[in-house]
Design a protein around this motif. Structure first.
Motif, PDB file in Angstrom:
ATOM      1  N   GLN A  16      -5.766   4.641  12.655  1.00 11.68           N
ATOM      2  CA  GLN A  16      -6.908   5.019  11.825  1.00 11.68           C
ATOM      3  C   GLN A  16      -8.179   5.293  12.617  1.00 11.68           C
ATOM      4  O   GLN A  16      -9.074   5.972  12.123  1.00 11.68           O
ATOM      5  CB  GLN A  16      -7.147   3.995  10.717  1.00 11.68           C
ATOM      6  CG  GLN A  16      -7.226   2.561  11.159  1.00 11.68           C
ATOM      7  CD  GLN A  16      -7.151   1.611   9.942  1.00 11.68           C
ATOM      8  OE1 GLN A  16      -6.244   1.678   9.119  1.00 11.68           O
ATOM      9  NE2 GLN A  16      -8.120   0.739   9.834  1.00 11.68           N
ATOM     10  N   VAL A  76       0.641  -8.722   4.500  1.00  9.14           N
ATOM     11  CA  VAL A  76       0.554 -10.118   4.085  1.00  9.14           C
ATOM     12  C   VAL A  76      -0.897 -10.553   3.906  1.00  9.14           C
ATOM     13  O   VAL A  76      -1.805 -10.031   4.569  1.00  9.14           O
ATOM     14  CB  VAL A  76       1.288 -11.019   5.110  1.00  9.14           C
ATOM     15  CG1 VAL A  76       0.541 -11.118   6.423  1.00  9.14           C
ATOM     16  CG2 VAL A  76       1.541 -12.419   4.543  1.00  9.14           C
ATOM     17  N   ARG A  77      -1.140 -11.450   2.990  1.00  3.60           N
ATOM     18  CA  ARG A  77      -2.423 -12.116   2.785  1.00  3.60           C
ATOM     19  C   ARG A  77      -2.169 -13.604   2.619  1.00  3.60           C
ATOM     20  O   ARG A  77      -1.097 -13.998   2.186  1.00  3.60           O
ATOM     21  CB  ARG A  77      -3.108 -11.621   1.489  1.00  3.60           C
ATOM     22  CG  ARG A  77      -3.952 -10.377   1.666  1.00  3.60           C
ATOM     23  CD  ARG A  77      -3.147  -9.149   1.280  1.00  3.60           C
ATOM     24  NE  ARG A  77      -3.901  -7.904   1.492  1.00  3.60           N
ATOM     25  CZ  ARG A  77      -3.960  -7.259   2.660  1.00  3.60           C
ATOM     26  NH1 ARG A  77      -3.322  -7.706   3.731  1.00  3.60           N
ATOM     27  NH2 ARG A  77      -4.660  -6.145   2.775  1.00  3.60           N
ATOM     28  N   ASP A 120       3.614   1.952  15.262  1.00  4.94           N
ATOM     29  CA  ASP A 120       2.348   1.714  14.572  1.00  4.94           C
ATOM     30  C   ASP A 120       1.182   1.932  15.533  1.00  4.94           C
ATOM     31  O   ASP A 120       1.345   1.822  16.750  1.00  4.94           O
ATOM     32  CB  ASP A 120       2.352   0.258  14.084  1.00  4.94           C
ATOM     33  CG  ASP A 120       1.475   0.037  12.866  1.00  4.94           C
ATOM     34  OD1 ASP A 120       0.730   0.958  12.482  1.00  4.94           O
ATOM     35  OD2 ASP A 120       1.537  -1.065  12.302  1.00  4.94           O
ATOM     36  N   GLU A 135      -9.385   8.186   4.257  1.00  4.89           N
ATOM     37  CA  GLU A 135     -10.392   7.638   3.340  1.00  4.89           C
ATOM     38  C   GLU A 135     -11.105   8.685   2.509  1.00  4.89           C
ATOM     39  O   GLU A 135     -11.599   8.383   1.436  1.00  4.89           O
ATOM     40  CB  GLU A 135     -11.439   6.823   4.127  1.00  4.89           C
ATOM     41  CG  GLU A 135     -10.880   5.526   4.681  1.00  4.89           C
ATOM     42  CD  GLU A 135     -11.951   4.625   5.292  1.00  4.89           C
ATOM     43  OE1 GLU A 135     -13.121   5.048   5.364  1.00  4.89           O
ATOM     44  OE2 GLU A 135     -11.590   3.496   5.686  1.00  4.89           O
ATOM     45  N   GLN A 189       0.845  -1.192   0.000  1.00  2.00           N
ATOM     46  CA  GLN A 189       0.000   0.000   0.000  1.00  2.00           C
ATOM     47  C   GLN A 189       0.882   1.245   0.000  1.00  2.00           C
ATOM     48  O   GLN A 189       1.748   1.388   0.869  1.00  2.00           O
ATOM     49  CB  GLN A 189      -0.925   0.017   1.217  1.00  2.00           C
ATOM     50  CG  GLN A 189      -1.907   1.193   1.144  1.00  2.00           C
ATOM     51  CD  GLN A 189      -2.885   1.248   2.302  1.00  2.00           C
ATOM     52  OE1 GLN A 189      -2.554   0.882   3.431  1.00  2.00           O
ATOM     53  NE2 GLN A 189      -4.090   1.717   2.032  1.00  2.00           N
ATOM     54  N   GLU A 211       3.763   0.101   2.433  1.00  2.00           N
ATOM     55  CA  GLU A 211       3.732  -0.854   3.538  1.00  2.00           C
ATOM     56  C   GLU A 211       3.444  -2.238   2.982  1.00  2.00           C
ATOM     57  O   GLU A 211       2.531  -2.417   2.171  1.00  2.00           O
ATOM     58  CB  GLU A 211       2.657  -0.475   4.575  1.00  2.00           C
ATOM     59  CG  GLU A 211       2.587  -1.495   5.718  1.00  2.00           C
ATOM     60  CD  GLU A 211       1.668  -1.082   6.865  1.00  2.00           C
ATOM     61  OE1 GLU A 211       1.026  -0.019   6.783  1.00  2.00           O
ATOM     62  OE2 GLU A 211       1.613  -1.849   7.849  1.00  2.00           O
ATOM     63  N   TYR A 262      -7.267   4.481   1.753  1.00  2.00           N
ATOM     64  CA  TYR A 262      -8.037   4.134   0.570  1.00  2.00           C
ATOM     65  C   TYR A 262      -8.276   5.337  -0.341  1.00  2.00           C
ATOM     66  O   TYR A 262      -8.530   5.158  -1.524  1.00  2.00           O
ATOM     67  CB  TYR A 262      -9.388   3.527   0.969  1.00  2.00           C
ATOM     68  CG  TYR A 262      -9.309   2.218   1.729  1.00  2.00           C
ATOM     69  CD1 TYR A 262      -8.119   1.506   1.820  1.00  2.00           C
ATOM     70  CD2 TYR A 262     -10.444   1.689   2.349  1.00  2.00           C
ATOM     71  CE1 TYR A 262      -8.054   0.301   2.512  1.00  2.00           C
ATOM     72  CE2 TYR A 262     -10.394   0.482   3.034  1.00  2.00           C
ATOM     73  CZ  TYR A 262      -9.191  -0.205   3.125  1.00  2.00           C
ATOM     74  OH  TYR A 262      -9.147  -1.397   3.805  1.00  2.00           O
ATOM     75  N   ASN A 288       5.803  -4.930   9.009  1.00  2.00           N
ATOM     76  CA  ASN A 288       5.307  -5.087  10.386  1.00  2.00           C
ATOM     77  C   ASN A 288       6.082  -6.166  11.134  1.00  2.00           C
ATOM     78  O   ASN A 288       6.354  -7.229  10.591  1.00  2.00           O
ATOM     79  CB  ASN A 288       3.825  -5.463  10.359  1.00  2.00           C
ATOM     80  CG  ASN A 288       2.963  -4.343   9.813  1.00  2.00           C
ATOM     81  OD1 ASN A 288       2.746  -3.343  10.483  1.00  2.00           O
ATOM     82  ND2 ASN A 288       2.495  -4.491   8.580  1.00  2.00           N
TER      83      ASN A 288
HETATM   84  P1  C2E Z   1      -1.722  -2.332  10.270  1.00  2.00           P
HETATM   85  O1  C2E Z   1      -0.275  -2.601  10.369  1.00  2.00           O
HETATM   86  O2  C2E Z   1      -2.265  -1.235  11.114  1.00  2.00           O
HETATM   87  O3  C2E Z   1      -1.997  -2.086   8.727  1.00  2.00           O
HETATM   88  C1  C2E Z   1      -2.917  -1.163   8.219  1.00  2.00           C
HETATM   89  C2  C2E Z   1      -4.231  -1.831   7.899  1.00  2.00           C
HETATM   90  O4  C2E Z   1      -5.182  -0.853   7.528  1.00  2.00           O
HETATM   91  C3  C2E Z   1      -4.160  -2.789   6.704  1.00  2.00           C
HETATM   92  O5  C2E Z   1      -5.085  -3.846   6.931  1.00  2.00           O
HETATM   93  C4  C2E Z   1      -4.663  -1.912   5.556  1.00  2.00           C
HETATM   94  O6  C2E Z   1      -5.179  -2.650   4.471  1.00  2.00           O
HETATM   95  C5  C2E Z   1      -5.737  -1.140   6.275  1.00  2.00           C
HETATM   96  N1  C2E Z   1      -6.043   0.128   5.629  1.00  2.00           N
HETATM   97  C6  C2E Z   1      -5.242   0.901   4.859  1.00  2.00           C
HETATM   98  N2  C2E Z   1      -5.867   2.028   4.466  1.00  2.00           N
HETATM   99  C7  C2E Z   1      -7.113   1.971   5.009  1.00  2.00           C
HETATM  100  C8  C2E Z   1      -8.245   2.848   4.961  1.00  2.00           C
HETATM  101  O7  C2E Z   1      -8.242   3.924   4.337  1.00  2.00           O
HETATM  102  N3  C2E Z   1      -9.351   2.468   5.641  1.00  2.00           N
HETATM  103  C9  C2E Z   1      -9.394   1.279   6.349  1.00  2.00           C
HETATM  104  N4  C2E Z   1     -10.531   0.986   6.972  1.00  2.00           N
HETATM  105  N5  C2E Z   1      -8.342   0.436   6.415  1.00  2.00           N
HETATM  106  C10 C2E Z   1      -7.220   0.780   5.753  1.00  2.00           C
HETATM  107  P2  C2E Z   1      -4.697  -5.359   6.635  1.00  2.00           P
HETATM  108  O8  C2E Z   1      -3.825  -5.432   5.425  1.00  2.00           O
HETATM  109  O9  C2E Z   1      -5.958  -6.145   6.668  1.00  2.00           O
HETATM  110  O10 C2E Z   1      -3.795  -5.738   7.887  1.00  2.00           O
HETATM  111  C11 C2E Z   1      -4.352  -5.785   9.188  1.00  2.00           C
HETATM  112  C12 C2E Z   1      -3.280  -5.904  10.229  1.00  2.00           C
HETATM  113  O11 C2E Z   1      -2.632  -7.183  10.128  1.00  2.00           O
HETATM  114  C13 C2E Z   1      -2.164  -4.892  10.097  1.00  2.00           C
HETATM  115  O12 C2E Z   1      -2.567  -3.657  10.635  1.00  2.00           O
HETATM  116  C14 C2E Z   1      -1.074  -5.569  10.903  1.00  2.00           C
HETATM  117  O13 C2E Z   1      -1.276  -5.364  12.264  1.00  2.00           O
HETATM  118  C15 C2E Z   1      -1.312  -7.029  10.569  1.00  2.00           C
HETATM  119  N6  C2E Z   1      -0.359  -7.443   9.507  1.00  2.00           N
HETATM  120  C16 C2E Z   1      -0.466  -7.355   8.167  1.00  2.00           C
HETATM  121  N7  C2E Z   1       0.629  -7.853   7.550  1.00  2.00           N
HETATM  122  C17 C2E Z   1       1.464  -8.250   8.546  1.00  2.00           C
HETATM  123  C18 C2E Z   1       2.776  -8.874   8.579  1.00  2.00           C
HETATM  124  O14 C2E Z   1       3.432  -9.132   7.554  1.00  2.00           O
HETATM  125  N8  C2E Z   1       3.297  -9.154   9.821  1.00  2.00           N
HETATM  126  C19 C2E Z   1       2.615  -8.860  10.965  1.00  2.00           C
HETATM  127  N9  C2E Z   1       3.199  -9.174  12.151  1.00  2.00           N
HETATM  128  N10 C2E Z   1       1.414  -8.280  10.970  1.00  2.00           N
HETATM  129  C20 C2E Z   1       0.839  -7.995   9.785  1.00  2.00           C
END
Ligand code: C2E
Ligand code: CA
Ligand code: CA
Ligand code: CA
Length: 279
Positions: A203, A61-62, A179, A239, A44, A58, A258, A117
């Protein structure tokens, strides 16, 4: 704001059943996900508040589950943390994203920062610093382009040597970002003690810009305080245009959300970079 690409990659399996049996099945599937190549990294963009140029990305992962489709990290990261699988997953994400960032750096020369992260469980591994050093060396990514994101919910008390570990990572030349800033109980203590050059405003505050004057006041004060402490600020979850206007007026350095772009799979993100280079 200019939108950085029209897409809808946020579609997740909505029918993930979380009964105990399903949980156990998912755990054992997750155990093989890395080896079976089922993990993906999405990227992103983070943009400069004034120019709206992409300055970083950033890695998120999925899990592309063969039967269930794209599974959100919000669902499987907690599972990975309780099982310890996060160590292997986190290492894979870091290596994969650093390789990709190095490739893009060679191809486009944009000097984009890469945020990755780190989980508390990873920060408790004695081998973490050595592993990050190895990955940086083997991928050839400029360490100053890597920024490790540490969530504020990680407590200085539950993770032994957290400060030392982050200092050692910082000494490798990487940046550290706090974060989800503002959501934990120790925001100020964190700012004071950790070698973090950047904070990411959570956020949940950004969402309430234009809605809740208290949250607006918190955002405004956080930016001002961070700047007095010579830290930079990224706002997450931007957003709508109103968020952008407010954050711009407050001098927030960078934005992620977004309004500009959702997390994108590698080829789509690369198209963005290629388009940018042609301008
Ligand atoms: P995070 O690190 O706080 O990442 C930001 C999250 O906010 C991401 O969700 C992203 O898709 C979402 N986001 C970005 N812009 C917006 C927006 O405008 N509105 C809203 N509502 N959401 C937005 P995602 O990708 O689902 O990841 C969720 C969480 O999972 C991450 O929060 C992080 O804590 C964790 N995560 C993701 N990838 C990794 C990784 O490789 N390792 C670890 N340890 N944690 C991860
Ligand atoms: Ca993050
Ligand atoms: Ca966050
Ligand atoms: Ca989070």
């Amino acid at each position: 704001a200019k939108s950085l690409g029209r897409n809808n990659y946020q579609v997740y399996a909505s029918n993930v059943d979380t009964s105990q049996q399903q949980q156990n099945e998912l755990k054992s599937r997750l155990r093989h996900a890395v080896r079976n190549g089922e993990l993906r990294v999405f990227y992103q963009p983070q943009v400069n508040t004034v120019s709206e140029d992409i300055v970083g990305m950033e890695a998120l992962v999925r899990w592309e589950h063969p039967g269930l489709g794209m599974i959100s990290p919000a669902f499987f990261i907690p599972l990975a943390e309780t099982t310890g699988l996060i160590v292997a997953i986190g290492e894979w994400v870091l290596r994969h994203a650093c390789e990709q960032a190095r490739l893009w750096q060679d191809r486009y020369g944009l000097g984009l920062r890469l945020g990755v992260n780190l989980s508390a469980v990873q920060l408790m591994q004695p081998g973490l610093v050595g592993e990050v050093a190895t990955i940086l060396r083997e991928t050839g990514l400029d360490p100053s382009l890597l920024e490790l994101e540490v969530t504020e919910s990680i407590s200085v008390k539950t993770v032994p040597h957290l400060e030392d570990t982050l200092q050692a990572l910082h000494a490798l030349g990487c940046g550290i970002a706090i974060d989800d800033f503002g959501t934990g109980a120790a925001s100020l203590d964190y700012l004071r003690r950790l070698p973090a050059g950047r904070i990411k405003i959570d956020q949940s505050f950004v969402r309430n810009i234009g809605v809740d004057p208290d949250d607006e006041a918190i955002v405004r004060s956080t930016i001002e305080m961070a700047h007095r402490l010579k830290r930079e600020v990224v706002a997450e979850g931007v957003e709508v245009e109103e968020h952008l206007q407010f954050l711009r007026a407050q001098g927030c350095d960078e934005l992620q959300g977004y309004l500009f772009c959702r997390p994108l799979p590698t080829p789509t993100f690369e198209k963005l970079l290629a388009e940018r280079q042609r301008i």
